[in-house]
Design a protein around this motif. Structure first.
Motif, mmCIF file in Angstrom:
data_model
loop_
_atom_site.group_PDB
_atom_site.id
_atom_site.type_symbol
_atom_site.label_atom_id
_atom_site.label_comp_id
_atom_site.label_asym_id
_atom_site.label_seq_id
_atom_site.Cartn_x
_atom_site.Cartn_y
_atom_site.Cartn_z
ATOM 1 N N LYS A 28 0.839 -1.208 0.000
ATOM 2 C CA LYS A 28 0.000 0.000 0.000
ATOM 3 C C LYS A 28 0.872 1.256 0.000
ATOM 4 C CE LYS A 28 -4.112 -1.629 2.498
ATOM 5 N NZ LYS A 28 -4.895 -1.392 3.742
ATOM 6 N N TYR A 29 1.947 1.220 0.787
ATOM 7 C CA TYR A 29 2.862 2.352 0.875
ATOM 8 C C TYR A 29 3.483 2.628 -0.494
ATOM 9 C CZ TYR A 29 6.769 5.263 2.496
ATOM 10 O OH TYR A 29 7.664 6.277 2.672
ATOM 11 N N LYS A 30 3.968 1.570 -1.141
ATOM 12 C CA LYS A 30 4.610 1.723 -2.454
ATOM 13 C C LYS A 30 3.615 2.248 -3.487
ATOM 14 C CE LYS A 30 7.897 -0.379 -5.517
ATOM 15 N NZ LYS A 30 8.830 -1.448 -5.722
ATOM 16 N N ALA A 31 2.364 1.777 -3.423
ATOM 17 C CA ALA A 31 1.344 2.260 -4.355
ATOM 18 C C ALA A 31 1.043 3.743 -4.115
ATOM 19 C CB ALA A 31 0.071 1.433 -4.214
ATOM 20 N N GLU A 32 1.063 4.172 -2.875
ATOM 21 C CA GLU A 32 0.753 5.572 -2.519
ATOM 22 C C GLU A 32 1.897 6.526 -2.852
ATOM 23 O OE1 GLU A 32 -1.349 8.718 -1.511
ATOM 24 O OE2 GLU A 32 -2.265 6.773 -1.087
ATOM 25 N N PHE A 33 3.121 6.123 -2.508
ATOM 26 C CA PHE A 33 4.264 7.041 -2.609
ATOM 27 C C PHE A 33 5.251 6.696 -3.732
ATOM 28 C CE2 PHE A 33 2.884 7.329 1.870
ATOM 29 C CZ PHE A 33 2.547 8.677 1.886
ATOM 30 N N ALA A 34 4.976 5.629 -4.482
ATOM 31 C CA ALA A 34 5.856 5.199 -5.578
ATOM 32 C C ALA A 34 7.294 5.023 -5.096
ATOM 33 C CB ALA A 34 5.794 6.175 -6.748
ATOM 34 N N ALA A 35 7.434 4.497 -3.896
ATOM 35 C CA ALA A 35 8.755 4.264 -3.303
ATOM 36 C C ALA A 35 8.642 3.181 -2.243
ATOM 37 C CB ALA A 35 9.285 5.545 -2.672
ATOM 38 N N LYS A 36 9.758 2.530 -1.971
ATOM 39 C CA LYS A 36 9.820 1.557 -0.888
ATOM 40 C C LYS A 36 9.848 2.310 0.441
ATOM 41 C CE LYS A 36 12.562 -2.307 0.734
ATOM 42 N NZ LYS A 36 13.771 -3.078 0.628
ATOM 43 N N ALA A 37 9.190 1.763 1.452
ATOM 44 C CA ALA A 37 9.162 2.392 2.781
ATOM 45 C C ALA A 37 10.557 2.355 3.393
ATOM 46 C CB ALA A 37 8.155 1.673 3.677
ATOM 47 N N LYS A 38 11.160 3.533 3.579
ATOM 48 C CA LYS A 38 12.485 3.646 4.188
ATOM 49 C C LYS A 38 12.384 4.597 5.367
ATOM 50 C CE LYS A 38 17.238 5.171 3.343
ATOM 51 N NZ LYS A 38 17.342 6.016 4.517
#
Length: 156
Positions: free
Chosen positions: A70-80
């Motif tokens: 969900k995070y990647k879909a929202e922010f177009a990035a891996k959660a770091k």
């Protein structure tokens, strides 16, 4: 001290006296729930991440966990997540007291859907022994957030 920065921020809105400070630590969801004598899920934890070279904060319910897809879909990035040094330098608050109030310029704030199920929640106020009780409407009013997101799991 960061809690004073938050009090000053709230002074403009006339709610600086709502900030609670404890004799004990409220740095984690469990400790905050104990200090406030409430369910851990009602603790509004503020998580800090790096997206495209910029710090962002996501305020979630205490029982919610970041869902990587969900995070990647929202922010177009891996959660770091930010390191403790990055947290203080980029957000203006130390780990354990990170909150969506009186943050450094350029930090975007997001509110997660996991919070909407509560009448009131308890975000920190800039220190590892502070909090404020706010309705969701008050949180929206006092936190300079960008938008609501749905990036968590484990709460519904």
């Amino acid at each position: 001290m960061s809690v004073e920065k938050v009090r000053e921020y709230f002074k403009k809105m006339g709610i600086e006296n709502k900030v609670m400070e404890f004799e004990v630590s409220s740095a984690t969801v469990e400790l905050a729930a104990r200090a406030l004598n409430c369910e851990g899920s009602r603790i509004a934890k503020t998580l800090s991440f790096m997206v495209g070279g910029n710090a962002i904060l996501i305020v979630t319910a205490g029982d919610a966990k970041i869902d990587n897809s969900k995070y990647k879909a929202e922010f177009a990035a891996k959660a770091k997540m930010l390191s403790p040094d990055e947290v203080i330098n980029l957000t203006g608050h130390e780990v354990g007291g990170v909150c969506p109030f009186a943050v450094n310029d350029g930090v975007k704030i997001y509110l997660d859907e996991s919070l909407r199920r509560f009448d009131t929640v308890f975000p920190a106020c800039g220190s590892a022994n502070s909090a404020i009780e706010l309705t969701i409407e008050e949180l929206e009013k006092y936190a300079p957030y960008d938008r609501w997101v749905n990036v968590c799991k484990g709460w519904n």
